[in-house]
Design an enzyme around this catalytic site. Sequence first.
Site, PDB file in Angstrom:
ATOM      1  N   HIS C 257      41.031  35.755  36.782  1.00 56.89           N
ATOM      2  CA  HIS C 257      41.953  34.906  37.540  1.00 56.89           C
ATOM      3  C   HIS C 257      43.328  34.971  36.890  1.00 56.89           C
ATOM      4  O   HIS C 257      43.440  34.863  35.675  1.00 56.89           O
ATOM      5  CB  HIS C 257      41.444  33.465  37.545  1.00 56.89           C
ATOM      6  CG  HIS C 257      42.112  32.598  38.566  1.00 56.89           C
ATOM      7  ND1 HIS C 257      43.426  32.204  38.459  1.00 56.89           N
ATOM      8  CD2 HIS C 257      41.655  32.061  39.730  1.00 56.89           C
ATOM      9  CE1 HIS C 257      43.738  31.457  39.500  1.00 56.89           C
ATOM     10  NE2 HIS C 257      42.682  31.347  40.290  1.00 56.89           N
ATOM     11  N   ARG C 273      50.295  28.954  43.405  1.00 53.26           N
ATOM     12  CA  ARG C 273      51.097  30.054  43.963  1.00 53.26           C
ATOM     13  C   ARG C 273      51.096  29.998  45.483  1.00 53.26           C
ATOM     14  O   ARG C 273      52.094  30.285  46.121  1.00 53.26           O
ATOM     15  CB  ARG C 273      50.547  31.391  43.464  1.00 53.26           C
ATOM     16  CG  ARG C 273      50.948  31.697  42.029  1.00 53.26           C
ATOM     17  CD  ARG C 273      50.227  32.926  41.502  1.00 53.26           C
ATOM     18  NE  ARG C 273      48.798  32.669  41.345  1.00 53.26           N
ATOM     19  CZ  ARG C 273      47.828  33.477  41.737  1.00 53.26           C
ATOM     20  NH1 ARG C 273      48.126  34.621  42.309  1.00 53.26           N
ATOM     21  NH2 ARG C 273      46.568  33.149  41.570  1.00 53.26           N
TER      22      ARG C 273
END
Lengths: 248, 246, 660
Positions: C257, C273
């Site tokens: 990740h 994000r």
Amino acid sequence: MGAAALEPKPMRQKINRWPARLDVAQSLSGLLLVLFIWGHMFFESSILLGKDAMLWVTRMFEGAHLLGRPYPVLVSVAAALVLALVALHALLALRKFPANYRQYHRLNRHVSAMRHLDTTAWYIQVITGFALFFLASAHLLVVLLQPENIGPYASSDRVWSGRFWLLYGPLLLIVHLHAGIGIYRLCLKWGPFPAQRLGLWRGRIKLAAYCIVAFYLCLGTASLVTYMRIGAQHAPYAGERYAPEAVE
Amino acid sequence: MDNIPVRQHRTLTINILRHNPADGDSQPRLQAFEVDETDAMTLFIALNVIREEQDPTLTFDFVCRAGICGSCGMIINGRPGLACRTLTRDLPDEFTLLPLPGFELIADLSVNTGKWMRGMAERLETWVHASDLAGVDLDQMEQPMDPHLAEQIYELERCIECGCCIAACGTAQMRDDFVGAVGLNQVTRFRLDPRDQRDDSDFYQLVGDDSGVFGCMTLLGCEDMCPKDLPLATQIAFLRRRMVAV
Amino acid sequence: MSPIVTDVLVIGGGLAGQRAAIGARRRGLDVTVLSLVPAKRSHSAAAQGGMQASLGNCLGGAGDNEDLHFADTVRGSDWGADQDVVRMFAHMAPKAIRELAAWGVPWSRVQKGEHQITEDGQKKTIREADAAHGLITSRNFGGTAKWRACYVSDGTGHAMLYTMSNQAIAAGIPVHERMEAIALIHDGERCCGAVARNLMTGELQTYLARATCVASGGFGRIYRVSTNAVINEGLGAALALETGLARLGNMEAVQFHPTGIFPSGILVTEGCRGDGGLLLDGSGHRFMPDYEPEKRELASRDVVSRRMEEHIAAGHGASSRFGEHLWLDIRLLGRDHINSKLREVSEICHYFLGIDPAEELIPVRPAQHYSMGGIRTDRTGQCPSLSGLFAVGEAACWDMHGFNRLGGNSVAETVVAGMIVGETIADYCESDQGELTLSTALAADFQAREAARLRSIATNPGAEKAVELTRQMQQIMTDKVGIFRSAERLEEAVAGLLALQSRASRIGLSSARKGPNPELVAAYRLPRMLKLALCVACGALQRTESRGAHYRADYPQRNDQQWLQRTLTSWPEQDQEQPTIDYEPLDIMSMELPPGWRGYGARDFIAHPDSEARQAQIDALLAQAGPLDARQRQALLMPFEHFLPGIYRGRNQRLGDTDG
């Protein structure tokens, strides 16, 4: 889904409203007692304004202004009512006290480990409540049984020559701690404070409770000292009643 | 990272309650361990260091180690909290760790919160009660819900059942049958949820006594110690008013 | 202790296991769930950002449908996924989310009217339609064409798991907490339960079941730096491996990740994000657009993680006393947004870093996150080589993720797969195959075998320490079987792991105490974790191409010609040192979406001739068929609905559907 959720609901049992009633009764009796004690403090402190003022207040409670002459029995009736309220409140509150040594032990350990103000405050209430049951009852019994012994000199003699200051001093501190903490808890127990503002309100109420307790302690101390001073001066004539100069 | 203040490295003395109920000879006692503090050390790290280097039998519970799962509640210097996100730099040179009181002790710092919470859930029926759950038409659009209501429900749903409120509650410590803030909060959560078809008298059956909302004495330990900052005092006061009005 | 007999034994109490349990329970079967921890503490709770389902309610999701979700997922998988399974999944995801909505998950909802959003570093104002008001909203995630990740603030997994657990409690499903399955009971053909060890008392308990379902999650903890919970040691997959019959699929496909907090590896959600957060390097430069002009920060995780490591290797990292890292910047989202939609992130930053993410940058670096690989099953969740064994969720490889999973697809998978596998299990139990002749002798044999094994571990006089060897294994995996792999490092890794394996036979314990014994637990788990680590490392070594999350610096191209194959790893003999690796080809000619460029990441790959052939075939089929709607078109190319349980075949309704 949910086998349990799917089953037909059992016949709705009749709900038992007593727990709710008792909880309300405990809070309500507490509130009334707090209001009473706060009012009581003002009346009792009338001595600070002079013996005449105190006598006037005494006569008022004896119904003299309405009925033409004082009936001290009215004071007895009031004292009996308050005593009943104290007993009710104590009985209700007793349900929440540690019921056995195991609970007491756990609570004790909990309070000392947590160092948490509100928890400690409740512990103080338990102790003061326990003490109040005896001290306040004693005070109320005296009033109940000797309602005529209230007055600028009568009260002062009781405080000084009767050594009742030994009772009233601790009682003053204990009752106001108990009342101040109680009213704070009452507000948070029932008050509809929105979550985002709870902290703010809690702070305000706490501050108010501190101020109120401090105020009453000062007021109470001042009047107790006054009674003691008058009592000391009047000690040689203890038993004599006050006669207002203006009237007689 | 670099703004975490660097302190002179300390040697921590950690007093940990040791007890293994499975061993008949075991008596509860405090055992002191010394650990060299490192940067950004959490109790998760410190306890693992002790287990790896000093005593491989030391028993404790961690799962997510990120403050999300609620496994690692313990009494840290007298107060309940999540060990995984407690930084040692916020603690004195010497401190004490105890298992959460009010729960069955498994060993050392490990307690059976799961069993307690399952019992609470079964007792308070902390699930959406609706008659047609099995028959939901999954092809159809979902029922709309007011966005703010959804947020409010989530606010109460954030509880991680760590048990800190039970350990912080004077009532729960005295009375084993008290459902505590965790239980009362969940009742308010389902009460708020329009998908749950129960009404206030149903909820009264669940919490309308001294083991429920009327047992709470408003000591506010739950409110002050909740690691997720749930609005517990507000919710309990609210529930109390609703239950009195039933 | 006498065996506990149940119809269905589910090993693992996370979202997938509990949903499968509820499904089987609904069909009238007795279900027992085993869980290492209280079910609500399962790692599913840690999913933060969202669950992918093509509802298309909010503006950013408008026009979304199963076709787009399917294509995004296949591209994300780098064509490693089973496209039938991806189709089943994309079709089921809206149903799963609607079921959970009815069960009580407080999904965040669309608020009509104007909103400010942050996209590509800019503030923008959008307007949500009145008609969508109150429907389930969604946020942007990496590798997707639409805003498809439905969420509950950033506690999505928590809310889902609590709702699921509460429904399981309502259904009266017993969860045996702190019970660790330590062996699957089987007679060489039929799995009939498990031997479990009570982690509180140390006692063994056998469970006999007509169907056994492994739902034990991933194996992230074979790595040192991982976002995973400490319980994610892949034990369920290891048990299946140890039967010698079941096989593990695509074990080398391990996801990293992009935004693990540095250095602890605690996850901060992709939603950061998705909602407009940026990645910055040591000098404060936003570097992702330089590498990935199309999707920038929101390319798939494998691509973003690789770019980040590449950027650090090029000397652009920020340095701290723990080493090099990059920054995640969510300051531009504003405090209100962070405090409402990214609360857990805010808490994590506060408690673990001592920073306020509304004011300060978050130090991040890629960390192991997800295991695409797992117990190989068919598309209904059944193990093809051991009857009565099922697997679901991260522990399984029914293969919807291929070589890279898209963010938000795993929580969606857990529920969808649970819904399907719950039905499969019930069908199985109702069929003749599902009949089980209880063999208490077999159960007793297995229990005796396990008891003897534990005794030999407990009495081993060896000087090795399990925790130390575990640490070394994790270090090897993080250093040598990480994001950038090469033959040289992988060979070192395999050698290192083999050395640890032989040392593991000399682990001695310092105490044989009764009750919970964490030292014993570490000692008996390590050999299993080493087996999984070897499956990953050997699989990675043999796969001489780069696909999805598996990146070989020495073979940087995806090679469809040679490697459009699923890795199948098995351990047929107890005493063999290394796993046996076979491959199963993926048939391009039956794919709905033949391999091509993903739309982000590397453009050059070695194409398979069938890709072009299949595309031509598809074009011809479509031309021949004349005008078709999307559903007919899909059915023509790759019919899949018949794989689904009958109750889940209906068409998903959406806002603006004209024909209802």
